[in-house]
Design a protein around this motif. Sequence first.
Motif, PDB file in Angstrom:
ATOM      1  N   SER A 382       0.953  -1.219   0.040  1.00 48.34           N
ATOM      2  CA  SER A 382       0.024  -0.129   0.175  1.00 48.34           C
ATOM      3  C   SER A 382       0.899   1.122   0.197  1.00 48.34           C
ATOM      4  CB  SER A 382      -1.310  -0.008   1.149  1.00 48.34           C
ATOM      5  OG  SER A 382      -0.216  -0.017   2.298  1.00 48.34           O
ATOM      6  N   THR A 383       2.126   0.992   0.326  1.00 48.89           N
ATOM      7  CA  THR A 383       2.855   2.282   0.181  1.00 48.89           C
ATOM      8  C   THR A 383       3.534   2.785  -0.899  1.00 48.89           C
ATOM      9  OG1 THR A 383       5.250   1.306   0.458  1.00 48.89           O
ATOM     10  CG2 THR A 383       3.877   1.726   2.674  1.00 48.89           C
ATOM     11  N   VAL A 384       3.145   1.719  -2.205  1.00 49.51           N
ATOM     12  CA  VAL A 384       3.427   2.018  -3.662  1.00 49.51           C
ATOM     13  C   VAL A 384       2.248   2.017  -4.319  1.00 49.51           C
ATOM     14  CG1 VAL A 384       4.831   0.952  -5.439  1.00 49.51           C
ATOM     15  CG2 VAL A 384       5.546   0.744  -3.141  1.00 49.51           C
ATOM     16  N   ASN A 385       1.102   1.270  -4.174  1.00 55.87           N
ATOM     17  CA  ASN A 385      -0.090   1.279  -5.000  1.00 55.87           C
ATOM     18  C   ASN A 385      -0.625   2.887  -5.007  1.00 55.87           C
ATOM     19  OD1 ASN A 385       0.399  -1.480  -5.287  1.00 55.87           O
ATOM     20  ND2 ASN A 385      -1.861  -1.960  -4.746  1.00 55.87           N
ATOM     21  N   HIS A 386      -1.406   3.134  -6.241  1.00 57.21           N
ATOM     22  CA  HIS A 386      -1.830   4.542  -6.435  1.00 57.21           C
ATOM     23  C   HIS A 386      -0.921   5.572  -6.056  1.00 57.21           C
ATOM     24  CE1 HIS A 386      -6.301   3.265  -6.934  1.00 57.21           C
ATOM     25  NE2 HIS A 386      -5.623   2.341  -6.894  1.00 57.21           N
ATOM     26  N   GLY A 387       0.514   5.542  -6.202  1.00 58.91           N
ATOM     27  CA  GLY A 387       1.276   6.527  -5.965  1.00 58.91           C
ATOM     28  C   GLY A 387       2.078   6.341  -4.746  1.00 58.91           C
ATOM     29  N   SER A 388       3.542   6.226  -4.763  1.00 58.18           N
ATOM     30  CA  SER A 388       4.332   5.831  -3.811  1.00 58.18           C
ATOM     31  C   SER A 388       4.341   6.940  -2.526  1.00 58.18           C
ATOM     32  CB  SER A 388       5.708   5.659  -4.111  1.00 58.18           C
ATOM     33  OG  SER A 388       6.243   6.726  -4.405  1.00 58.18           O
ATOM     34  N   VAL A 389       4.499   6.743  -1.632  1.00 53.85           N
ATOM     35  CA  VAL A 389       4.615   7.669  -0.516  1.00 53.85           C
ATOM     36  C   VAL A 389       5.505   8.873  -0.781  1.00 53.85           C
ATOM     37  CG1 VAL A 389       3.399   6.336   1.348  1.00 53.85           C
ATOM     38  CG2 VAL A 389       5.725   6.434   1.217  1.00 53.85           C
ATOM     39  N   GLN A 390       6.402   8.446  -1.390  1.00 53.46           N
ATOM     40  CA  GLN A 390       7.688   9.366  -1.662  1.00 53.46           C
ATOM     41  C   GLN A 390       7.118  10.463  -2.721  1.00 53.46           C
ATOM     42  OE1 GLN A 390       8.237   6.061  -1.800  1.00 53.46           O
ATOM     43  NE2 GLN A 390       9.793   5.753  -0.484  1.00 53.46           N
ATOM     44  N   VAL A 391       6.287   9.803  -3.709  1.00 53.31           N
ATOM     45  CA  VAL A 391       5.726  10.872  -4.662  1.00 53.31           C
ATOM     46  C   VAL A 391       4.595  11.799  -4.018  1.00 53.31           C
ATOM     47  CG1 VAL A 391       4.309  11.020  -6.655  1.00 53.31           C
ATOM     48  CG2 VAL A 391       6.241   9.379  -6.514  1.00 53.31           C
ATOM     49  N   MET A 392       3.833  11.160  -3.083  1.00 49.50           N
ATOM     50  CA  MET A 392       2.806  11.801  -2.254  1.00 49.50           C
ATOM     51  C   MET A 392       3.444  12.993  -1.509  1.00 49.50           C
ATOM     52  SD  MET A 392       0.010  10.438  -3.219  1.00 49.50           S
ATOM     53  CE  MET A 392       1.032  10.441  -4.779  1.00 49.50           C
ATOM     54  N   ARG A 393       4.488  12.553  -0.956  1.00 49.37           N
ATOM     55  CA  ARG A 393       5.182  13.660  -0.116  1.00 49.37           C
ATOM     56  C   ARG A 393       5.723  14.882  -0.954  1.00 49.37           C
ATOM     57  NH1 ARG A 393       6.787   9.308   3.376  1.00 49.37           N
ATOM     58  NH2 ARG A 393       6.661   9.964   5.532  1.00 49.37           N
ATOM     59  N   ASP A 394       6.124  14.475  -2.207  1.00 51.83           N
ATOM     60  CA  ASP A 394       6.287  15.708  -3.123  1.00 51.83           C
ATOM     61  C   ASP A 394       5.184  16.571  -3.506  1.00 51.83           C
ATOM     62  OD1 ASP A 394       8.407  17.022  -5.050  1.00 51.83           O
ATOM     63  OD2 ASP A 394       6.767  16.388  -6.430  1.00 51.83           O
ATOM     64  N   GLN A 395       3.985  15.882  -3.705  1.00 53.37           N
ATOM     65  CA  GLN A 395       2.663  16.668  -3.918  1.00 53.37           C
ATOM     66  C   GLN A 395       2.129  17.479  -2.716  1.00 53.37           C
ATOM     67  OE1 GLN A 395      -0.440  14.399  -5.742  1.00 53.37           O
ATOM     68  NE2 GLN A 395       0.725  13.020  -6.959  1.00 53.37           N
ATOM     69  N   ILE A 396       2.485  16.766  -1.457  1.00 54.17           N
ATOM     70  CA  ILE A 396       2.144  17.560  -0.424  1.00 54.17           C
ATOM     71  C   ILE A 396       3.067  19.231  -0.371  1.00 54.17           C
ATOM     72  CG2 ILE A 396       2.281  17.710   2.152  1.00 54.17           C
ATOM     73  CD1 ILE A 396       1.868  14.623   1.741  1.00 54.17           C
ATOM     74  N   ALA A 397       4.383  18.847  -0.566  1.00 50.23           N
ATOM     75  CA  ALA A 397       5.141  19.879  -0.483  1.00 50.23           C
ATOM     76  C   ALA A 397       4.933  21.156  -1.621  1.00 50.23           C
ATOM     77  CB  ALA A 397       6.890  19.428  -0.617  1.00 50.23           C
ATOM     78  N   ARG A 398       4.414  20.355  -2.949  1.00 47.50           N
ATOM     79  CA  ARG A 398       4.164  21.737  -3.798  1.00 47.50           C
ATOM     80  C   ARG A 398       2.876  22.167  -3.584  1.00 47.50           C
ATOM     81  NH1 ARG A 398       4.465  19.632  -8.496  1.00 47.50           N
ATOM     82  NH2 ARG A 398       5.050  17.481  -8.225  1.00 47.50           N
ATOM     83  N   LYS A 399       1.639  21.100  -3.549  1.00 47.57           N
ATOM     84  CA  LYS A 399       0.351  21.549  -3.763  1.00 47.57           C
ATOM     85  C   LYS A 399      -0.238  21.971  -2.162  1.00 47.57           C
ATOM     86  CE  LYS A 399      -0.920  18.414  -7.418  1.00 47.57           C
ATOM     87  NZ  LYS A 399      -1.795  17.270  -7.887  1.00 47.57           N
ATOM     88  N   GLY A 400       0.418  21.655  -1.047  1.00 44.64           N
ATOM     89  CA  GLY A 400       0.059  21.986   0.247  1.00 44.64           C
ATOM     90  C   GLY A 400       0.732  23.222   0.841  1.00 44.64           C
ATOM     91  N   LEU A 401       2.085  22.965   0.754  1.00 42.75           N
ATOM     92  CA  LEU A 401       2.842  24.064   1.187  1.00 42.75           C
ATOM     93  C   LEU A 401       3.740  24.943   0.098  1.00 42.75           C
ATOM     94  CD1 LEU A 401       4.903  21.813   3.503  1.00 42.75           C
ATOM     95  CD2 LEU A 401       3.039  22.865   4.038  1.00 42.75           C
ATOM     96  N   GLY A 402       3.121  24.773  -1.107  1.00 45.12           N
ATOM     97  CA  GLY A 402       3.839  25.759  -1.936  1.00 45.12           C
ATOM     98  C   GLY A 402       5.276  26.056  -2.202  1.00 45.12           C
ATOM     99  N   LEU A 403       6.004  24.866  -1.695  1.00 45.95           N
ATOM    100  CA  LEU A 403       7.384  24.667  -2.051  1.00 45.95           C
ATOM    101  C   LEU A 403       7.961  24.475  -3.448  1.00 45.95           C
ATOM    102  CD1 LEU A 403       8.409  22.203   0.898  1.00 45.95           C
ATOM    103  CD2 LEU A 403       8.214  24.988   0.631  1.00 45.95           C
ATOM    104  N   PRO A 404       8.955  24.895  -3.999  1.00 45.20           N
ATOM    105  CA  PRO A 404       9.467  24.655  -5.427  1.00 45.20           C
ATOM    106  C   PRO A 404       9.552  23.152  -5.609  1.00 45.20           C
ATOM    107  CG  PRO A 404      11.200  25.626  -4.072  1.00 45.20           C
ATOM    108  CD  PRO A 404      10.051  25.700  -3.152  1.00 45.20           C
ATOM    109  N   LYS A 405       9.334  23.011  -7.058  1.00 39.98           N
ATOM    110  CA  LYS A 405       9.923  21.794  -7.228  1.00 39.98           C
ATOM    111  C   LYS A 405      11.176  21.107  -7.124  1.00 39.98           C
ATOM    112  CE  LYS A 405       9.445  18.619 -11.515  1.00 39.98           C
ATOM    113  NZ  LYS A 405       8.926  18.600 -12.832  1.00 39.98           N
ATOM    114  N   SER A 406      11.292  19.902  -6.606  1.00 39.66           N
ATOM    115  CA  SER A 406      12.765  19.548  -6.504  1.00 39.66           C
ATOM    116  C   SER A 406      13.698  19.492  -7.659  1.00 39.66           C
ATOM    117  CB  SER A 406      12.668  18.101  -5.913  1.00 39.66           C
ATOM    118  OG  SER A 406      13.977  17.494  -6.013  1.00 39.66           O
TER     119      SER A 406
END
Length: 408
Positions: A382-406
């Motif tokens: 479940s940490t990989v299905n439907h998007g890995s947790v690493q990718v999800m953390r990137d989405q939180i950073a960019r969409k939720g916190l407004g941080l720049p893309k890595s």
Amino acid sequence: MDFSFSEEEEALRLEVQSFIQEHFTEEVLADLTTGKRGRGFGPRAAPIFRKIAERGWNAIAWPKAYGGQGGSRITQFLVEEEFYRAAQVVIGGGGTGTPAVLASGTEAQKQYYVPRAIHREIIFCQGYSEPHCGTDLAGVRCRATRNGTGEDSHYVVNGQKIYTTNAQVATHVFLLVRTDPESKRHAGLSILLVPMDTPGITVRPLLTLQNNPGGPAGTTYGEERTNEVFFDDVKVPVSCLLGEEGDGWAVSQRGLNLDRVGAWRYLISVKRDEDIVNWLKSDDVRAAPLRSDASVRDKVAELWIEGQVCRLMTMRSMTIEQRGQAFSYEGAAEKVWAPEHGVRTTEAIGQILGPHAQLLNGSPDNLQEGLYAHNLLSAFQSTVNHGSVQVMRDQIARKGLGLPKSRM
């Protein structure tokens, strides 16, 4: 944010529980379990799904115009929670494809797909991952080339998908393809709704760790097979395009965000908590010394609190959607917290139960037909299905916190 259910909703919960108690016999549960394992539902399952549909329980939150009840997402969650807890069955029709059709489809597509999904005449599997790109879907290479004009206009699809769960029983594949061969990354992707019986589609099974021995009912990710799917000059009408050509990334993300929120996603992560609590309360002689152990009680209480966080995050997301507010990073946040909680719970249960946690179904002296051992086999899935947790953390950073893309 709504934390609780109304009196009417709680009365509905009791009605659903009564239905389950009356109709979910051992034989019915066995037939439902075969479907969960990917073998197709047994003959006693179809009448149950019809009874559920007659009551409108599988489409409470879907628009009335397409066969739903026009009710709230919160009420739908309540009903789905009871059925998933009882038999690990998702009663809502269609899979990821149907919410995406409602969000991005034409009126003709909604009129065609949604009512049929409600009655389980259409079931989508998800054609996202490929051998070289699992969680990095921007690397999709499966290609759809547009040919012809007017009524003869169509796409020709060539490529391969992998880990396509339920492709062997689905009627359609929700297919992410590259329609612009010169594009890179997220640009130039499109979504096609492709019937699985279209000539040129080949489904080849990939057996999982849960195949031999098969996991017992209640195993999280207990499917015994997933699939490779090959597309060789598959001709698809342009009317199967969902959304605009080249907008497939946005369409797929809307579908995934909606699919990540709901009862079954929440229960996938917290059912392990419920399983160990119920077993510790049981009359199994092996449970008594453990439930009296202060360290065990503290750990189980800690995990239970984390599980309630999973529930509250789900309720937050559903409240946002119910109120028509912007839904951006919340699904990603759930997709990080809940699966990682499931892994922590599985590890802790293994430590609490010791060697018994390693005994699979059929092994002498196992616990609950090897449930905890089979959960251990699939804990990280479940940490990989439907998007890995690493990718999800990137989405939180960019969409939720407004941080720049890595820059990595």
